[in-house]
Write an enzyme that holds these catalytic residues in place. Structure first.
Site, PDB file in Angstrom:
ATOM      1  N   HIS A  73     151.017  41.469  92.449  1.00 16.73           N
ATOM      2  CA  HIS A  73     150.778  42.324  93.608  1.00 16.73           C
ATOM      3  C   HIS A  73     149.632  41.838  94.487  1.00 16.73           C
ATOM      4  CE1 HIS A  73     151.048  45.947  95.973  1.00 16.73           C
ATOM      5  NE2 HIS A  73     149.766  46.190  95.783  1.00 16.73           N
TER       6      HIS A  73
ATOM      7  N   SER B 238     150.301  45.773 100.805  1.00 15.32           N
ATOM      8  CA  SER B 238     150.313  46.952  99.942  1.00 15.32           C
ATOM      9  C   SER B 238     150.284  48.247 100.753  1.00 15.32           C
ATOM     10  CB  SER B 238     149.146  46.873  98.956  1.00 15.32           C
ATOM     11  OG  SER B 238     149.249  47.875  97.964  1.00 15.32           O
TER      12      SER B 238
ATOM     13  N   ASP C 116     156.333  43.383  91.293  1.00 13.73           N
ATOM     14  CA  ASP C 116     155.161  42.503  91.361  1.00 13.73           C
ATOM     15  C   ASP C 116     154.077  42.899  90.365  1.00 13.73           C
ATOM     16  OD1 ASP C 116     153.881  44.739  92.440  1.00 13.73           O
ATOM     17  OD2 ASP C 116     153.981  44.028  94.505  1.00 13.73           O
TER      18      ASP C 116
END
Length: 536
Positions: free
Chosen positions: A413, A181, A388
């Site tokens: 995610h 991320s 995602d």
């Protein structure tokens, strides 16, 4: 006496566990790995500067909201680019235990109930230890204060020191960085600002679910409504969305996740608002206004113009922070100019197949927004794209770098860090365990050649070449283990011809492919091809 007996029993039980516990497999030939989390992925401790007392403020379940507001609420200091706690006697520290892994493994170790806990890299750490990685020798973590800008010099210095220490601890081996991320933006900033250090210590960088061009719908909603990092029963005890919202308004890292205004989106992310406005004839009408990423700033300013917090009896204004926005423009320049140094390989894993907020719409034709400061009370509707669930696939793929491979994996995610498909890809790229040269990370199956024959001969002025090749395709996820006897083979053919001229010969080729379904998801593939060329 009973207490003594109980102590003895517990001691014996612990001793039996110790002698029964098998020693983990360690592969001394592996290159070291450094795990770098994204936003909210590091444990944060608050340190009382007066007495040195230290307590965890992120993540915690018990007393979470109170400690969050009193210790973690912050203000951005434009002179340093740093966000500092409102409490002048509090500083924030990331624990360094277990060679940095403590801060990014289980984020609330006090609240492990059965198999339920707030984890981050936990499953990946467990899996990598099975492959032969060892904490402190070939496996390390880098936690950081995720409130801060991804290019804050203090963070950059800490990362440089971490890379050097990992390099030395592993005996001078170059490092594989695995980021998740927002951690991908932090690594890209470091690579852009300290390319020489990156080149010296890093072998490979694998970015997972990185919002390289922002997370438009998710961040727009965060500015206007807040954010929640946990789902399920934990929400009843955790930090309120409003408390989280008041922190994030002063966090440069959140502003750095806004939709990139310079990126050529396939579909431009929009902030849409149904508003009631008076027409030229004096009659009010409801219209739908649409704002592109650059234009959203004015909406955020207006919606947050009256935002404030009551901290220790003092009302502190918390509007949309234009000083942070200036800082972020420089961050975007760093990100846009970053390049992968020579000798370093970059890989990109992105999430897909989930509805992901891209544009958001507030109000409706029947219930328009009349006061922009009331936006936080509206539940928006989302226009979604593939991604995602947080980061659009388009953003995660657009890294702007030279990549050895970009692989899409269906997954959420955060959940993508637990995906077996991701584990197989990482194991392959890290060359952990017994390497399989026939594994295909893109399609997640093994192509195993089983036969190959080719012969060529001349016949009456014709050059004839025939080829026969066979493969076994073995999928990793065998979702259909049933009997394949009733399924028919799939047959396909292709032919290609090329016209001749004075310089080249005329030639034709034809191929037939037969796919035989087998049990346990396997497929046997036969390729038969023949080419004929005629000399001019």
């Amino acid at each position: 006496m009973a207490m003594l007996l109980e102590d003895i029993v517990q001691s014996v039980e612990m001793w039996l566990k110790l002698i029964k516990k098998p020693q983990p497999y360690v592969d001394p030939n592996l290159d070291p790995v450094l795990l770098v989390p994204g936003i909210a992925g590091s444990i944060l401790n608050a340190v009382d500067d007066q007495n040195g007392k230290e307590e965890r403020v992120w993540v915690r379940i018990l007393g979470a909201d109170y400690k969050f507001r009193t210790k973690l609420w912050s203000r951005f200091d434009p002179s340093t680019g740093k966000t500092v706690s409102l409490d002048p006697n509090t500083s924030i520290k990331v624990p360094e235990g277990r060679y940095g892994l403590q801060a990014i493994d289980v984020l609330d170790p006090d609240m492990i109930i059965g198999r339920e806990f707030v984890g981050y890299f936990h499953d990946m750490i467990v899996e990598m230890i099975k492959w032969g990685f060892q904490e402190g020798k070939t496996l390390f973590g880098f936690g950081y204060d995720f409130r801060q800008s991804n290019r804050l010099q203090e963070t950059m210095d800490c990362l440089a020191a971490k890379l050097e220490s990992v390099y030395n601890a592993s005996g001078g081996k170059k490092i594989n960085i695995i980021s998740h991320s927002m951690g991908g933006l932090l690594i890209k900033c470091f690579m852009g600002l300290h390319s020489d250090v990156f080149q010296k210590y890093v072998k490979n960088w694998i970015a997972i679910a990185a919002p390289f061009r922002g997370a438009p719908g998710y961040i727009a909603y965060t500015f206007l409504n807040g954010m929640s990092f946990v789902d399920g029963w934990e929400q009843n005890f955790f930090i309120s969305k409003w408390s989280m919202h008041q922190l994030l308004i002063e966090c440069p890292s959140i502003y750095e996740l806004m939709a990139c205004p310079h990126f050529h989106w396939q579909h431009t992310p929009l902030l849409e608002i149904w508003r009631e406005k008076e027409g030229c004839d004096g009659i009010p009408r409801t219209i739908l206004e649409s704002y592109r990423p650059r234009d959203c700033i004015d909406i955020f300013k207006e919606a947050l113009s009256g935002n404030s917090v009551d901290y220790d009896g003092e009302m502190i204004p918390q509007p949309f922070n234009l000083e942070i926005l200036k800082w972020v423009k420089e961050t975007q320049k760093v990100l846009s100019h970053a390049k992968v140094p020579s000798g370093v390989k970059f890989y990109n894993i992105y999430g897909m197949n989930l509805e992901t907020p891209h544009s958001i719409c507030y109000g409706s034709e029947e219930t328009p927004v009349t006061n922009m400061q009331d936006l936080r009370f509206f539940q928006p509707k989302y226009i979604c794209v593939d991604g995602d669930g947080t980061v659009p696939t388009e953003s995660a793929k657009a890294d702007g770098l030279h990549a050895e491979a970009r692989v899409g994996v269906p997954g959420e995610h955060r959940g993508i860090l637990c995906e077996p498909h991701v584990f197989r890809i990482l194991k392959h790229w890290l060359r952990a365990g017994d390497p399989d040269p026939f594994y295909n990370p893109v399609n997640d199956y093994v192509i195993l050649p089983t036969a190959f024959e080719m012969e060529s001969h001349c016949e009456k002025g014709l050059q004839v070449t025939s080829l026969k090749e066979e493969w076994e395709i073995i999928p990793e996820d065998q979702d259909d283990p049933g009997n394949a006897a009733g399924r028919k083979p799939v047959v396909s053919s292709i032919s290609v011809s090329q016209g001749g001229n004075k310089q080249s010969s005329r030639s034709e080729a034809m191929a037939t492919i037969v796919i035989h379904p087998q049990n346990e998801g396997k497929q046997h593939v036969e390729l038969n091809a023949i080419s004929v060329s005629v000399d001019t």
